[in-house]
Design a protein around this motif. Structure first.
Motif, PDB file in Angstrom:
ATOM      1  N   LEU A  21      -1.606  -7.303   9.423  1.00 13.91           N
ATOM      2  CA  LEU A  21      -0.333  -6.547   9.390  1.00 13.91           C
ATOM      3  C   LEU A  21      -0.730  -5.059   9.153  1.00 13.91           C
ATOM      4  N   SER A  22      -1.873  -4.690   8.496  1.00 19.64           N
ATOM      5  CA  SER A  22      -2.467  -3.657   8.326  1.00 19.64           C
ATOM      6  C   SER A  22      -3.055  -3.045   9.564  1.00 19.64           C
ATOM      7  N   PHE A  23      -3.615  -3.920  10.316  1.00 13.97           N
ATOM      8  CA  PHE A  23      -4.235  -3.258  11.594  1.00 13.97           C
ATOM      9  C   PHE A  23      -3.180  -3.156  12.524  1.00 13.97           C
ATOM     10  N   THR A  24      -2.109  -3.920  12.666  1.00 15.64           N
ATOM     11  CA  THR A  24      -0.863  -3.822  13.633  1.00 15.64           C
ATOM     12  C   THR A  24      -0.128  -2.417  13.475  1.00 15.64           C
ATOM     13  N   THR A  25       0.070  -2.098  11.988  1.00 20.98           N
ATOM     14  CA  THR A  25       0.822  -1.243  11.712  1.00 20.98           C
ATOM     15  C   THR A  25       0.174   0.222  11.412  1.00 20.98           C
ATOM     16  N   GLY A  26      -0.992   0.310  11.181  1.00 21.16           N
ATOM     17  CA  GLY A  26      -1.719   1.484  10.832  1.00 21.16           C
ATOM     18  C   GLY A  26      -1.731   1.583   9.240  1.00 21.16           C
ATOM     19  N   VAL A  27      -0.894   0.748   8.610  1.00 20.99           N
ATOM     20  CA  VAL A  27      -0.762   1.039   7.108  1.00 20.99           C
ATOM     21  C   VAL A  27      -1.824   0.513   6.245  1.00 20.99           C
ATOM     22  N   SER A  28      -2.465   1.298   5.398  1.00 21.87           N
ATOM     23  CA  SER A  28      -3.662   0.811   4.794  1.00 21.87           C
ATOM     24  C   SER A  28      -3.368  -0.573   3.905  1.00 21.87           C
ATOM     25  N   ILE A  29      -4.317  -1.392   3.790  1.00 18.37           N
ATOM     26  CA  ILE A  29      -4.458  -2.436   2.841  1.00 18.37           C
ATOM     27  C   ILE A  29      -4.025  -1.939   1.305  1.00 18.37           C
ATOM     28  N   SER A  30      -4.496  -0.756   0.904  1.00 20.42           N
ATOM     29  CA  SER A  30      -4.357  -0.245  -0.403  1.00 20.42           C
ATOM     30  C   SER A  30      -3.010  -0.065  -0.484  1.00 20.42           C
ATOM     31  N   THR A  31      -2.158   0.495   0.428  1.00 18.76           N
ATOM     32  CA  THR A  31      -0.582   0.787   0.441  1.00 18.76           C
ATOM     33  C   THR A  31      -0.094  -0.455   0.048  1.00 18.76           C
ATOM     34  N   LYS A  40      -0.358  -1.180  -3.494  1.00 21.53           N
ATOM     35  CA  LYS A  40       0.557  -0.454  -4.251  1.00 21.53           C
ATOM     36  C   LYS A  40       1.991  -0.925  -4.084  1.00 21.53           C
ATOM     37  N   MET A  41       2.491  -1.357  -3.251  1.00 22.19           N
ATOM     38  CA  MET A  41       4.131  -1.686  -2.869  1.00 22.19           C
ATOM     39  C   MET A  41       4.142  -3.059  -3.724  1.00 22.19           C
ATOM     40  N   LYS A  42       2.980  -3.778  -4.131  1.00 22.02           N
ATOM     41  CA  LYS A  42       3.382  -5.089  -4.961  1.00 22.02           C
ATOM     42  C   LYS A  42       3.855  -4.438  -6.303  1.00 22.02           C
ATOM     43  N   THR A  43       3.153  -3.470  -6.855  1.00 21.40           N
ATOM     44  CA  THR A  43       3.566  -2.984  -7.982  1.00 21.40           C
ATOM     45  C   THR A  43       5.079  -2.726  -8.227  1.00 21.40           C
ATOM     46  N   GLY A  44       5.622  -2.002  -7.296  1.00 19.12           N
ATOM     47  CA  GLY A  44       7.036  -1.717  -7.303  1.00 19.12           C
ATOM     48  C   GLY A  44       7.226  -0.109  -7.654  1.00 19.12           C
ATOM     49  N   LYS A  45       6.201   0.498  -7.660  1.00 20.77           N
ATOM     50  CA  LYS A  45       6.317   1.629  -8.166  1.00 20.77           C
ATOM     51  C   LYS A  45       6.011   2.771  -6.882  1.00 20.77           C
ATOM     52  N   TYR A  46       5.543   2.107  -5.848  1.00 15.24           N
ATOM     53  CA  TYR A  46       4.979   3.037  -4.704  1.00 15.24           C
ATOM     54  C   TYR A  46       6.351   3.270  -3.960  1.00 15.24           C
ATOM     55  N   LYS A  47       6.430   4.586  -3.344  1.00 14.21           N
ATOM     56  CA  LYS A  47       7.375   4.909  -2.757  1.00 14.21           C
ATOM     57  C   LYS A  47       7.032   5.543  -1.430  1.00 14.21           C
ATOM     58  N   PRO A  48       7.133   4.615  -0.197  1.00 17.90           N
ATOM     59  CA  PRO A  48       6.442   5.034   0.911  1.00 17.90           C
ATOM     60  C   PRO A  48       7.235   6.403   1.544  1.00 17.90           C
ATOM     61  N   ASP A  49       6.469   7.173   2.399  1.00 18.90           N
ATOM     62  CA  ASP A  49       7.168   8.151   2.957  1.00 18.90           C
ATOM     63  C   ASP A  49       7.729   7.756   4.275  1.00 18.90           C
ATOM     64  N   LEU A  50       8.477   8.770   5.251  1.00 17.36           N
ATOM     65  CA  LEU A  50       9.279   8.294   6.241  1.00 17.36           C
ATOM     66  C   LEU A  50       8.401   7.595   7.355  1.00 17.36           C
ATOM     67  N   ARG A  51       7.135   8.314   7.775  1.00 19.23           N
ATOM     68  CA  ARG A  51       6.418   7.624   8.693  1.00 19.23           C
ATOM     69  C   ARG A  51       5.812   6.223   8.340  1.00 19.23           C
ATOM     70  N   THR A  52       5.494   5.962   7.251  1.00 17.55           N
ATOM     71  CA  THR A  52       4.993   4.674   6.610  1.00 17.55           C
ATOM     72  C   THR A  52       6.161   3.505   6.935  1.00 17.55           C
ATOM     73  N   LEU A  53       7.506   4.015   6.448  1.00 18.90           N
ATOM     74  CA  LEU A  53       8.461   2.958   6.472  1.00 18.90           C
ATOM     75  C   LEU A  53       8.742   2.647   8.077  1.00 18.90           C
ATOM     76  N   VAL A  54       8.667   3.731   8.867  1.00 22.36           N
ATOM     77  CA  VAL A  54       9.032   3.651  10.091  1.00 22.36           C
ATOM     78  C   VAL A  54       7.883   2.519  10.842  1.00 22.36           C
ATOM     79  N   ALA A  55       6.590   2.864  10.405  1.00 24.32           N
ATOM     80  CA  ALA A  55       5.593   2.026  10.997  1.00 24.32           C
ATOM     81  C   ALA A  55       5.878   0.539  10.488  1.00 24.32           C
ATOM     82  N   LEU A  56       6.091   0.413   9.279  1.00 28.79           N
ATOM     83  CA  LEU A  56       6.201  -1.126   8.825  1.00 28.79           C
ATOM     84  C   LEU A  56       7.452  -1.669   9.562  1.00 28.79           C
ATOM     85  N   GLU A  57       8.784  -0.991   9.769  1.00 29.72           N
ATOM     86  CA  GLU A  57       9.760  -1.445  10.552  1.00 29.72           C
ATOM     87  C   GLU A  57       9.403  -2.003  11.850  1.00 29.72           C
ATOM     88  N   ILE A  58       8.541  -1.085  12.624  1.00 27.12           N
ATOM     89  CA  ILE A  58       8.277  -1.275  13.720  1.00 27.12           C
ATOM     90  C   ILE A  58       7.416  -2.709  13.715  1.00 27.12           C
TER      91      ILE A  58
END
Length: 161
Positions: free
Chosen positions: A57-67, A70-88
């Motif tokens: 999924l990281s390779f497909t979206t370009g979103v790093s594995i470390s991101t 961070k999302m699993k902690t519940g304290k991470y707030k993604p920026d707009l570009r990251t959210l759009v990449a994940l939604e796509i």
């Protein structure tokens, strides 16, 4: 006639098989009013079967594995570009994508970049990541998500303000 129950385990689908099925699948998960943007994305990660395949999924979206970590902690707030990449990357339909963006505190306006994001969210099932990246580059914008993909932090320079 009903098919008999089987005790044979299901064959594990390859990433390509799962991704191909996902692109043809518009199944949505329920989103509650209390869900955060990250909570919604995590529901889709689970629904799409990527919980144990974050690397692909990281390779497909370009979103790093470390991101994703961070999302699993519940304290991470993604920026707009990251959210759009994940939604796509998770093949979330346009209406749900816009709802998730709102939950993340974002709205798309009529700037050239935001109009392009709207286009990508409406048409992502018809484009590969390579085509999306080429379109963004042709219009003078950066990639949706970080291109570093978890490279070592040793090469990063500190920027003073």
């Amino acid at each position: 006639m009903l098919e008999p129950w089987t005790t044979e385990p299901k064959k594990e689908m390859s990433f390509n098989e799962r991704y191909s099925l996902m692109l043809s699948d518009r199944q949505n998960c329920p989103i509650s009013t209390s869900d955060t943007a990250v909570g919604c994305i995590q529901k889709y990660i689970k629904l799409r079967g990527f919980e144990k395949d974050i690397k692909n999924l990281s390779f497909t979206t370009g979103v790093s594995i470390s991101t994703f970590s961070k999302m699993k902690t519940g304290k991470y707030k993604p920026d707009l570009r990251t959210l759009v990449a994940l939604e796509i990357g998770l093949n979330i339909d346009y209406e749900r994508s816009m709802l998730i963006l709102q939950k993340g505190g974002f709205s798309l306006n009529d700037t050239k970049e935001h109009v392009l994001f709207k286009f990508l969210l409406e048409n992502h099932g018809k484009m590969t990541k390579k085509e999306v990246d080429a379109l963004l580059k042709a219009e003078g914008f950066g990639l949706l998500a970080g291109a570093t993909r978890d490279k070592s932090n040793k090469s990063k320079k500190k920027i003073s303000h």
